[in-house]
Scaffold this motif. Structure first.
Motif, PDB file in Angstrom:
ATOM      1  N   GLY A 164       0.797  -1.217   0.000  1.00 42.38           N
ATOM      2  CA  GLY A 164       0.000   0.000   0.000  1.00 42.38           C
ATOM      3  C   GLY A 164       0.828   1.265   0.000  1.00 42.38           C
ATOM      4  N   ALA A 165       2.125   1.151   0.343  1.00 46.85           N
ATOM      5  CA  ALA A 165       2.992   2.331   0.376  1.00 46.85           C
ATOM      6  C   ALA A 165       3.492   2.728  -1.007  1.00 46.85           C
ATOM      7  N   ILE A 166       3.257   1.884  -2.016  1.00 42.13           N
ATOM      8  CA  ILE A 166       3.680   2.226  -3.381  1.00 42.13           C
ATOM      9  C   ILE A 166       2.842   3.399  -3.876  1.00 42.13           C
ATOM     10  N   PRO A 167       3.489   4.457  -4.361  1.00 47.67           N
ATOM     11  CA  PRO A 167       2.739   5.652  -4.798  1.00 47.67           C
ATOM     12  C   PRO A 167       1.702   5.327  -5.877  1.00 47.67           C
ATOM     13  N   VAL A 168       0.589   6.003  -5.804  1.00 49.70           N
ATOM     14  CA  VAL A 168      -0.510   5.973  -6.783  1.00 49.70           C
ATOM     15  C   VAL A 168      -1.267   4.638  -6.778  1.00 49.70           C
ATOM     16  N   ILE A 169      -0.569   3.530  -7.074  1.00 49.10           N
ATOM     17  CA  ILE A 169      -1.257   2.249  -7.261  1.00 49.10           C
ATOM     18  C   ILE A 169      -1.315   1.403  -5.989  1.00 49.10           C
ATOM     19  N   GLY A 170      -0.680   1.874  -4.908  1.00 48.14           N
ATOM     20  CA  GLY A 170      -0.558   1.088  -3.687  1.00 48.14           C
ATOM     21  C   GLY A 170      -1.861   0.480  -3.166  1.00 48.14           C
ATOM     22  N   PRO A 171      -2.872   1.310  -2.861  1.00 48.05           N
ATOM     23  CA  PRO A 171      -4.122   0.761  -2.313  1.00 48.05           C
ATOM     24  C   PRO A 171      -4.799  -0.243  -3.242  1.00 48.05           C
ATOM     25  N   ASP A 172      -4.822   0.062  -4.541  1.00 49.93           N
ATOM     26  CA  ASP A 172      -5.437  -0.857  -5.498  1.00 49.93           C
ATOM     27  C   ASP A 172      -4.649  -2.158  -5.596  1.00 49.93           C
ATOM     28  N   LEU A 173      -3.318  -2.056  -5.481  1.00 52.75           N
ATOM     29  CA  LEU A 173      -2.471  -3.243  -5.557  1.00 52.75           C
ATOM     30  C   LEU A 173      -2.721  -4.166  -4.368  1.00 52.75           C
ATOM     31  N   VAL A 174      -2.868  -3.582  -3.174  1.00 49.80           N
ATOM     32  CA  VAL A 174      -3.161  -4.374  -1.976  1.00 49.80           C
ATOM     33  C   VAL A 174      -4.475  -5.131  -2.153  1.00 49.80           C
TER      34      VAL A 174
END
Length: 414
Positions: A164-174
């Motif tokens: 989730g800490a990855i910028p921009v796509i973090g929440p969607d990636l989780v």
């Protein structure tokens, strides 16, 4: 067109169609190994043995495991452990193999570091080996989740949240990794597929590349001596075996490896039968409960040093939040060993004890990894936070500053 004639036996029949004899020469009887090596070079065969044990016992466990949040825990701890004949043995072998394989990998890795086995044409061997380490790490993590115990659930929650800490796509990636907003049945199904299907296939492919990459530059040796394998092989094949600096993979090298594997299996079966507890966390014998957080969440011992680096930074620095510093350091720790050939550009190819500054660097690294692993299992608070911070900074210093500096110094001297 191949010249097919009446065969003299099964081997000759296969040889005419599959070139079995030629293949055996390339892979075994005329694949040359330096003579001046020790038992540490047997780690590769021991790792292969452990991988085979993992595959075999994994298939046996797969017959009774249920990848469902309502059934997974009982399928492991009741069906396999109590009802299936020798189910406990297959699970113990699988769990102990998964843990011990990392011990052997760390020995293998540190041996390669000590003897400079990542230099002078051996970079692909090293990089493919580190990719294998990542594959086994992913396999271990996905497998750790399958029993659906307390630590399985909460470890999966913590690790997946890191993305989730990855910028921009973090929440969607989780959400994509979990298959839902929270760790649940979809997550278990996905990790089950990764563990039993995708990751084993990738691991086997990388394993083949790793073995193939050993063909050209060949195996390193205790003195890091540059050996002309073609010349030494000719000497051996002419009958002057004592003078030659090499021996064939079979029977010369592999026969000794079988002896080391035999000794190792005595130790391994002792762990399986009498000390298997170190490979199975007691907390994980409680069913997963999203409403009950364990007082101290931690990964398996082989991930503790990376986990401590992740949480080692507990205050902001230059406006960067502590959590982001920890994540960046954690990501670097995962890649640090992979880029060793880039960080150590020294022309000196020799064992660590012949490179005084590198010798100091090597043992500082070993001490640091042990300290980080110990601290990773200790709850945070007080002096432990500062110790974790200090050893985390030391790890970064060793790779970012000290190793490149040693390379520069040795270049100037050399």
């Amino acid at each position: 067109m191949a010249q097919i004639h009446k065969s003299t036996g099964v081997i000759d029949w296969l040889d005419q169609r599959l070139a079995v004899t030629k293949l055996m020469k390339v892979l075994v009887s005329e694949y040359w190994i330096p003579k001046n090596i020790n038992f540490l070079w047997a780690m590769g065969v021991i790792l292969t043995t452990l991988f085979m044990l993992l595959v075999i016992t994994g298939f046996l466990l797969l017959m009774y495991y249920k990848p469902d949040v309502n059934l997974a825990f009982d399928s492991v701890n009741k069906t396999i452990m109590q009802e299936v004949e020798y189910g406990w043995l297959w699970r113990h072998i699988h769990a102990v193999s998964a843990s011990v394989i990392f011990l052997i990998m760390y020995i293998h890795l540190l041996t390669g570091l000590y003897y400079g086995s990542y230099k002078k044409g051996r970079e692909i061997i090293w990089i493919s080996g580190m990719v294998l380490f990542i594959c086994f790490s992913a396999e271990a993590f996905s497998g750790y989740m399958l029993p659906w115990g307390q630590m399985s659930y909460w470890a999966a929650t913590v690790i997946t949240q890191l993305f989730g800490a990855i910028p921009v796509i973090g929440p969607d990636l989780v959400e994509w990794i979990r298959g839902d907003y929270a760790v649940g049945d979809a997550t278990l199904t996905r990790f089950f597929m990764l563990h039993v299907c995708l990751l084993p296939l990738v691991t086997i492919a990388v394993l083949v590349i790793h073995f193939y990459s050993l063909r050209i530059p060949h195996v390193n040796n205790e003195t890091s001596e540059e050996i002309d394998f073609e010349v030494e092989a000719e000497i051996y094949l002419k009958g002057d075996k004592a003078k030659s600096k090499v021996i064939p993979f079979w029977p010369g090298f592999l026969a000794k490896d079988f002896m080391y594997v035999g000794f190792f299996m005595i130790f391994f079966m002792y762990l399986v039968c009498f000390n298997y507890g170190f490979a199975m966390d007691p907390i994980n014998f409680e069913p997963a409960n999203p409403l009950k957080t364990p007082p101290h969440i931690y990964p398996e011992w082989y991930f503790l040093w990376q986990y401590e680096i992740l949480r080692g930074f507990f205050f902001d620095i230059f406006g960067i939040t502590a959590s982001n510093i920890g994540l960046i350091s954690f990501a670097f720790a995962g890649a640090a060993f992979m880029i060793i050939p880039l960080l150590d550009q020294s022309p000196v190819v020799a064992p660590a004890h012949k490179r005084p500054l590198f010798f100091i660097w090597f043992w500082l690294l070993v001490i640091d990894l042990i300290a980080l692993s110990i601290l990773g299992k200790v709850p945070t608070g007080g002096i432990m936070d500062w110790l974790g911070f200090g050893f985390s900074v030391l790890f970064l210093f060793l790779f970012i500053v000290m190793l490149p500096a040693i390379s520069i110094i040795e270049k100037r001297r050399g």
